[in-house]
Design a protein around this motif. Structure first.
Motif, PDB file in Angstrom:
ATOM      1  N   HIS A 106       0.861  -1.183   0.000  1.00  0.00           N
ATOM      2  CA  HIS A 106       0.000   0.000   0.000  1.00  0.00           C
ATOM      3  C   HIS A 106       0.901   1.238   0.000  1.00  0.00           C
ATOM      4  O   HIS A 106       1.771   1.375   0.870  1.00  0.00           O
ATOM      5  CB  HIS A 106      -0.842   0.086   1.267  1.00  0.00           C
ATOM      6  N   GLY A 107       0.640   2.138  -0.930  1.00  0.00           N
ATOM      7  CA  GLY A 107       1.502   3.314  -1.044  1.00  0.00           C
ATOM      8  C   GLY A 107       1.017   4.536  -0.297  1.00  0.00           C
ATOM      9  O   GLY A 107       0.262   4.459   0.683  1.00  0.00           O
ATOM     10  N   VAL A 108       1.431   5.646  -0.854  1.00  0.00           N
ATOM     11  CA  VAL A 108       1.321   6.939  -0.188  1.00  0.00           C
ATOM     12  C   VAL A 108      -0.141   7.344   0.103  1.00  0.00           C
ATOM     13  O   VAL A 108      -1.009   7.187  -0.759  1.00  0.00           O
ATOM     14  CB  VAL A 108       2.062   7.997  -1.049  1.00  0.00           C
ATOM     15  N   ASN A 109      -0.377   7.778   1.326  1.00  0.00           N
ATOM     16  CA  ASN A 109      -1.670   8.269   1.833  1.00  0.00           C
ATOM     17  C   ASN A 109      -2.694   7.163   2.119  1.00  0.00           C
ATOM     18  O   ASN A 109      -3.790   7.450   2.602  1.00  0.00           O
ATOM     19  CB  ASN A 109      -2.318   9.294   0.871  1.00  0.00           C
ATOM     20  N   LEU A 110      -2.335   5.922   1.836  1.00  0.00           N
ATOM     21  CA  LEU A 110      -3.351   4.870   2.000  1.00  0.00           C
ATOM     22  C   LEU A 110      -3.538   4.472   3.458  1.00  0.00           C
ATOM     23  O   LEU A 110      -4.556   3.859   3.799  1.00  0.00           O
ATOM     24  CB  LEU A 110      -3.021   3.655   1.118  1.00  0.00           C
ATOM     25  N   ASN A 111      -2.611   4.876   4.323  1.00  0.00           N
ATOM     26  CA  ASN A 111      -2.829   4.711   5.770  1.00  0.00           C
ATOM     27  C   ASN A 111      -4.003   5.560   6.242  1.00  0.00           C
ATOM     28  O   ASN A 111      -4.527   5.341   7.328  1.00  0.00           O
ATOM     29  CB  ASN A 111      -1.562   5.094   6.555  1.00  0.00           C
ATOM     30  N   MET A 112      -4.459   6.489   5.402  1.00  0.00           N
ATOM     31  CA  MET A 112      -5.569   7.368   5.787  1.00  0.00           C
ATOM     32  C   MET A 112      -6.933   6.830   5.325  1.00  0.00           C
ATOM     33  O   MET A 112      -7.957   7.494   5.543  1.00  0.00           O
ATOM     34  CB  MET A 112      -5.356   8.773   5.224  1.00  0.00           C
ATOM     35  N   PHE A 113      -6.960   5.663   4.693  1.00  0.00           N
ATOM     36  CA  PHE A 113      -8.256   5.057   4.350  1.00  0.00           C
ATOM     37  C   PHE A 113      -9.101   4.983   5.630  1.00  0.00           C
ATOM     38  O   PHE A 113      -8.601   4.661   6.703  1.00  0.00           O
ATOM     39  CB  PHE A 113      -8.072   3.639   3.785  1.00  0.00           C
ATOM     40  N   GLY A 114     -10.390   5.246   5.463  1.00  0.00           N
ATOM     41  CA  GLY A 114     -11.270   5.255   6.649  1.00  0.00           C
ATOM     42  C   GLY A 114     -11.579   6.679   7.066  1.00  0.00           C
ATOM     43  O   GLY A 114     -12.658   6.974   7.563  1.00  0.00           O
ATOM     44  N   LYS A 115     -10.587   7.570   6.826  1.00  0.00           N
ATOM     45  CA  LYS A 115     -10.779   8.985   7.195  1.00  0.00           C
ATOM     46  C   LYS A 115     -10.817   9.844   5.947  1.00  0.00           C
ATOM     47  O   LYS A 115     -11.282  10.979   5.958  1.00  0.00           O
ATOM     48  CB  LYS A 115      -9.604   9.478   8.040  1.00  0.00           C
ATOM     49  N   ARG A 116     -10.294   9.312   4.843  1.00  0.00           N
ATOM     50  CA  ARG A 116      -9.999  10.097   3.657  1.00  0.00           C
ATOM     51  C   ARG A 116     -11.103   9.932   2.611  1.00  0.00           C
ATOM     52  O   ARG A 116     -11.376   8.815   2.200  1.00  0.00           O
ATOM     53  CB  ARG A 116      -8.670   9.534   3.135  1.00  0.00           C
ATOM     54  N   ASP A 117     -11.704  11.016   2.160  1.00  0.00           N
ATOM     55  CA  ASP A 117     -12.628  11.045   1.026  1.00  0.00           C
ATOM     56  C   ASP A 117     -13.497   9.777   0.914  1.00  0.00           C
ATOM     57  O   ASP A 117     -13.365   9.003  -0.033  1.00  0.00           O
ATOM     58  CB  ASP A 117     -11.791  11.232  -0.257  1.00  0.00           C
ATOM     59  N   PRO A 118     -14.426   9.583   1.876  1.00  0.00           N
ATOM     60  CA  PRO A 118     -15.210   8.343   1.889  1.00  0.00           C
ATOM     61  C   PRO A 118     -16.032   8.109   0.620  1.00  0.00           C
ATOM     62  O   PRO A 118     -16.352   6.960   0.293  1.00  0.00           O
ATOM     63  CB  PRO A 118     -16.108   8.475   3.117  1.00  0.00           C
ATOM     64  N   ALA A 150      -0.463   1.653  -5.212  1.00  0.00           N
ATOM     65  CA  ALA A 150       0.588   2.623  -4.904  1.00  0.00           C
ATOM     66  C   ALA A 150       0.027   4.026  -4.691  1.00  0.00           C
ATOM     67  O   ALA A 150       0.797   4.975  -4.528  1.00  0.00           O
ATOM     68  CB  ALA A 150       1.628   2.609  -6.012  1.00  0.00           C
ATOM     69  N   GLY A 151      -1.315   4.171  -4.693  1.00  0.00           N
ATOM     70  CA  GLY A 151      -1.892   5.506  -4.539  1.00  0.00           C
ATOM     71  C   GLY A 151      -1.402   6.400  -5.667  1.00  0.00           C
ATOM     72  O   GLY A 151      -1.227   5.959  -6.813  1.00  0.00           O
ATOM     73  N   ILE A 157       2.207  -9.584 -10.802  1.00  0.00           N
ATOM     74  CA  ILE A 157       1.896  -8.371 -10.033  1.00  0.00           C
ATOM     75  C   ILE A 157       0.484  -7.942 -10.421  1.00  0.00           C
ATOM     76  O   ILE A 157       0.173  -7.844 -11.610  1.00  0.00           O
ATOM     77  CB  ILE A 157       2.875  -7.228 -10.373  1.00  0.00           C
ATOM     78  N   VAL A 158      -0.351  -7.699  -9.417  1.00  0.00           N
ATOM     79  CA  VAL A 158      -1.718  -7.229  -9.674  1.00  0.00           C
ATOM     80  C   VAL A 158      -1.834  -5.803  -9.117  1.00  0.00           C
ATOM     81  O   VAL A 158      -1.574  -5.567  -7.939  1.00  0.00           O
ATOM     82  CB  VAL A 158      -2.766  -8.153  -9.005  1.00  0.00           C
ATOM     83  N   GLU A 159      -2.192  -4.875  -9.985  1.00  0.00           N
ATOM     84  CA  GLU A 159      -2.378  -3.475  -9.569  1.00  0.00           C
ATOM     85  C   GLU A 159      -3.840  -3.280  -9.173  1.00  0.00           C
ATOM     86  O   GLU A 159      -4.733  -3.669  -9.940  1.00  0.00           O
ATOM     87  CB  GLU A 159      -2.010  -2.563 -10.748  1.00  0.00           C
ATOM     88  N   VAL A 160      -4.074  -2.712  -8.012  1.00  0.00           N
ATOM     89  CA  VAL A 160      -5.460  -2.471  -7.588  1.00  0.00           C
ATOM     90  C   VAL A 160      -5.653  -1.019  -7.170  1.00  0.00           C
ATOM     91  O   VAL A 160      -4.713  -0.347  -6.727  1.00  0.00           O
ATOM     92  CB  VAL A 160      -5.896  -3.409  -6.425  1.00  0.00           C
ATOM     93  N   HIS A 161      -6.885  -0.560  -7.319  1.00  0.00           N
ATOM     94  CA  HIS A 161      -7.299   0.754  -6.830  1.00  0.00           C
ATOM     95  C   HIS A 161      -8.706   0.628  -6.270  1.00  0.00           C
ATOM     96  O   HIS A 161      -9.557  -0.045  -6.871  1.00  0.00           O
ATOM     97  CB  HIS A 161      -7.291   1.800  -7.958  1.00  0.00           C
ATOM     98  N   MET A 162      -8.952   1.302  -5.166  1.00  0.00           N
ATOM     99  CA  MET A 162     -10.286   1.297  -4.566  1.00  0.00           C
ATOM    100  C   MET A 162     -11.276   2.007  -5.480  1.00  0.00           C
ATOM    101  O   MET A 162     -12.381   1.536  -5.711  1.00  0.00           O
ATOM    102  CB  MET A 162     -10.249   2.039  -3.229  1.00  0.00           C
ATOM    103  N   SER A 163     -10.875   3.169  -5.994  1.00  0.00           N
ATOM    104  CA  SER A 163     -11.794   3.970  -6.811  1.00  0.00           C
ATOM    105  C   SER A 163     -11.632   3.598  -8.283  1.00  0.00           C
ATOM    106  O   SER A 163     -10.638   2.976  -8.678  1.00  0.00           O
ATOM    107  CB  SER A 163     -11.488   5.460  -6.605  1.00  0.00           C
ATOM    108  N   ASN A 164     -12.605   4.005  -9.078  1.00  0.00           N
ATOM    109  CA  ASN A 164     -12.490   3.829 -10.533  1.00  0.00           C
ATOM    110  C   ASN A 164     -11.677   5.003 -11.071  1.00  0.00           C
ATOM    111  O   ASN A 164     -12.222   6.068 -11.360  1.00  0.00           O
ATOM    112  CB  ASN A 164     -13.876   3.768 -11.174  1.00  0.00           C
ATOM    113  N   VAL A 165     -10.381   4.788 -11.198  1.00  0.00           N
ATOM    114  CA  VAL A 165      -9.483   5.885 -11.588  1.00  0.00           C
ATOM    115  C   VAL A 165      -9.837   6.458 -12.965  1.00  0.00           C
ATOM    116  O   VAL A 165      -9.577   7.628 -13.239  1.00  0.00           O
ATOM    117  CB  VAL A 165      -7.999   5.433 -11.547  1.00  0.00           C
TER     118      VAL A 165
END
Ligand code: DQA
Length: 145
Positions: A8-20, A76-77, A97-105
């Motif tokens: 998990h890359g940059v800023n992803l430690n903020m999941f839960g608080k960040r832009d729900p 990787a955010g 290697i599988v690249e994933v993103h929570m949002s639809n980039v």
């Protein structure tokens, strides 16, 4: 037992608080717990790592090479869109290697549409929230078989 590393890359430690609206309300610890539970079901060992420091992410990928992990899942955010250093580190690996993103980039700002990792990953999953990670784990587990 096969070893799968989730990065998990940059800023992803903020999941839960960040832009729900984009990322939902699950924390990174909850995502990691779901990955670990699914890993047990699938019979694979899952390790998760997060950093906000680009060089540390590269070093963790080098370590994955030395440890001979069987597959890597990476969100990787924002680094996804510009980090040639992380792309080059990923290119050292010979495992899926599988690249994933929570949002639809692809449904967001144009700068999120391009991934500098696209050519070095086996595939990409985006837009399904936490399920992007869980689908990514299923894809990684099946890719190593
Ligand atoms: C993200 C999408 C990126 O564009 C963004 O910079 C992130 C999170 C996602 O999981 O949807 O930090 O990777």
């Amino acid at each position: 037992m096969a070893k799968i590393l989730t990065l998990h890359g940059v800023n992803l430690n903020m999941f839960g608080k960040r832009d729900p609206k984009q990322y939902g309300t699950a924390t990174l610890a909850q995502i990691d717990a779901q990955l670990s539970a699914l890993g047990k079901e699938l019979g694979v060992e899952v390790e998760c790592y997060q950093t906000n420091i680009e060089g540390e992410m590269c070093a963790r990928i080098h370590q994955a090479f030395a440890d001979k992990v069987d597959a890597v899942i990476i969100n990787a955010g924002a680094w996804t869109h510009y980090s040639i250093a992380i792309r080059d580190a990923l290119a050292i690996l010979t495992v899926p290697i599988v690249e994933v993103h929570m949002s639809n980039v692809h449904a967001r700002e144009p700068f999120r549409h391009h991934s500098v990792f696209a050519e070095v990953v086996k595939g990409q999953i985006c837009g399904f929230g936490v399920d992007s990670y869980l689908l990514g784990l299923r894809a990684a587990a099946s890719a190593i078989q």
